[in-house]
Scaffold this active site. Structure first.
Site, PDB file in Angstrom:
ATOM      1  N   TYR A  66       0.849  -1.191   0.000  1.00  0.00           N
ATOM      2  CA  TYR A  66       0.000   0.000   0.000  1.00  0.00           C
ATOM      3  C   TYR A  66       0.883   1.238   0.000  1.00  0.00           C
ATOM      4  CZ  TYR A  66      -3.699  -3.255   1.492  1.00  0.00           C
ATOM      5  OH  TYR A  66      -4.579  -4.301   1.589  1.00  0.00           O
ATOM      6  N   PRO A 211     -15.357  -4.804   2.385  1.00  0.00           N
ATOM      7  CA  PRO A 211     -16.551  -5.187   3.140  1.00  0.00           C
ATOM      8  C   PRO A 211     -17.777  -4.354   2.813  1.00  0.00           C
ATOM      9  CG  PRO A 211     -15.068  -3.933   4.544  1.00  0.00           C
ATOM     10  CD  PRO A 211     -14.328  -4.199   3.264  1.00  0.00           C
ATOM     11  N   GLY A 214     -18.995   0.003  -2.715  1.00  0.00           N
ATOM     12  CA  GLY A 214     -20.166   0.761  -3.153  1.00  0.00           C
ATOM     13  C   GLY A 214     -20.965   0.079  -4.241  1.00  0.00           C
TER      14      GLY A 214
END
Length: 286
Positions: A66, A211, A214
């Site tokens: 990341y 989780p 959208g």
């Protein structure tokens, strides 16, 4: 639902000998656009991490890819290595300037990466170290065995795997005790149903990535809107509350770089869905 005095009221779960609240925080989004480079405001990113802890979040998930490296560094700068927060990270993916995610499970690479993660996270032992993704060019057992060796050598406290099938999870468990599995799972995407069932049966933590995606929420927008309206909540909060009801081993880690979104996510743990609401949501994509 009010965003004042937000406290993480989710139940707890044991990861090794550590007890954490089941609703955690995913730190992928505190990096730059497309998860490459630094965010525009690093101080604000660190404040989001700090605020998560202030809200009672004691499970933070990141990865060396990341940024790459940026999310781990910002977490280390923000909170260091507190005894009351479990920081999980991952190794096994390379990045490039185009933003590609390239699987790389070579044992020597993993051994190199654990040292860099330890440095960025400002710790002597990584609380939970996860193999990010199986690599077709490296035998799966060789990669997992490296994580097992790192645990034996004290670099790592607990080992997890990510993006695995039920068959790969079984093979990983032959190499080392697996504390957690991190697979994609949400209201609309139940592709890891079999893996979740194994985790529930065996007491292995299941960390669903994406989780509250959208697009997945939009698939059941009418139902979510109806239930959200009944609780003065949002679609995202209902999706998170459903995950927490889905299994006692479920450890959602919604990610954000916005403090208001963070508080809204944490507040989802205060939402009590009725049995019929849980049933309707469960049946929506089963």
């Amino acid at each position: 639902m009010s965003s004042t005095s937000i406290t993480n009221e989710s139940d707890t779960f044991e990861i090794g000998d550590r007890t954490v609240h089941r609703l955690g925080f995913g730190a992928m989004r505190i990096t730059g656009p497309d998860i490459i480079g630094s965010p525009e405001d690093e101080a604000a990113a660190r404040e989001v991490v700090e605020h998560a802890v202030d809200c009672g979040v004691d499970l933070i998930d990141t990865a060396d890819s990341y940024g790459p490296a940026v999310s781990e560094r910002l977490i280390g700068e923000a909170i260091g290595d507190p005894d009351d927060v479990l920081v999980a990270t991952k190794a096994g993916l390379l990045r490039n300037s185009e933003g590609d995610w390239i699987a790389h499970g070579d044992p020597d690479y993993i051994r190199n990466q654990v040292l860099t993660s330890l440095d960025r996270l400002r710790t002597d032992t990584i609380d939970l170290y996860q193999f990010h993704r199986p690599d077709d060019d490296t035998p799966f057992e060789d990669s997992v065995a490296t994580f097992a060796e790192l645990k034996d050598e004290g670099f790592v406290d607990q080992v997890g795997v990510s993006n695995v099938s039920a068959e790969l999870l079984d093979r990983a468990r032959e190499q080392v005790e697996i504390a957690t599995v991190q697979n994609r799972y949400n209201l609309n995407d139940r592709g890891s149903r079999e893996v979740l069932e194994i985790c529930a049966d065996e007491g292995i933590g299941f960390i669903p990535w994406a989780p509250i995606n959208g697009d997945d929420l939009d698939e059941h927008g009418d139902l979510l809107d109806e239930i959200a309206a009944a609780h003065d909540a949002t679609r995202r909060q209902v999706g998170l509350a459903w995950l927490l009801e889905r299994a006692d081993v479920m450890l959602p880690i919604p990610g954000t770089s916005d403090p208001d979104h963070l508080e809204s996510n944490v507040a989802a743990a205060q939402l009590s869905l009725g049995d019929d609401e849980v049933r309707r949501l469960t049946e929506a994509a089963d």
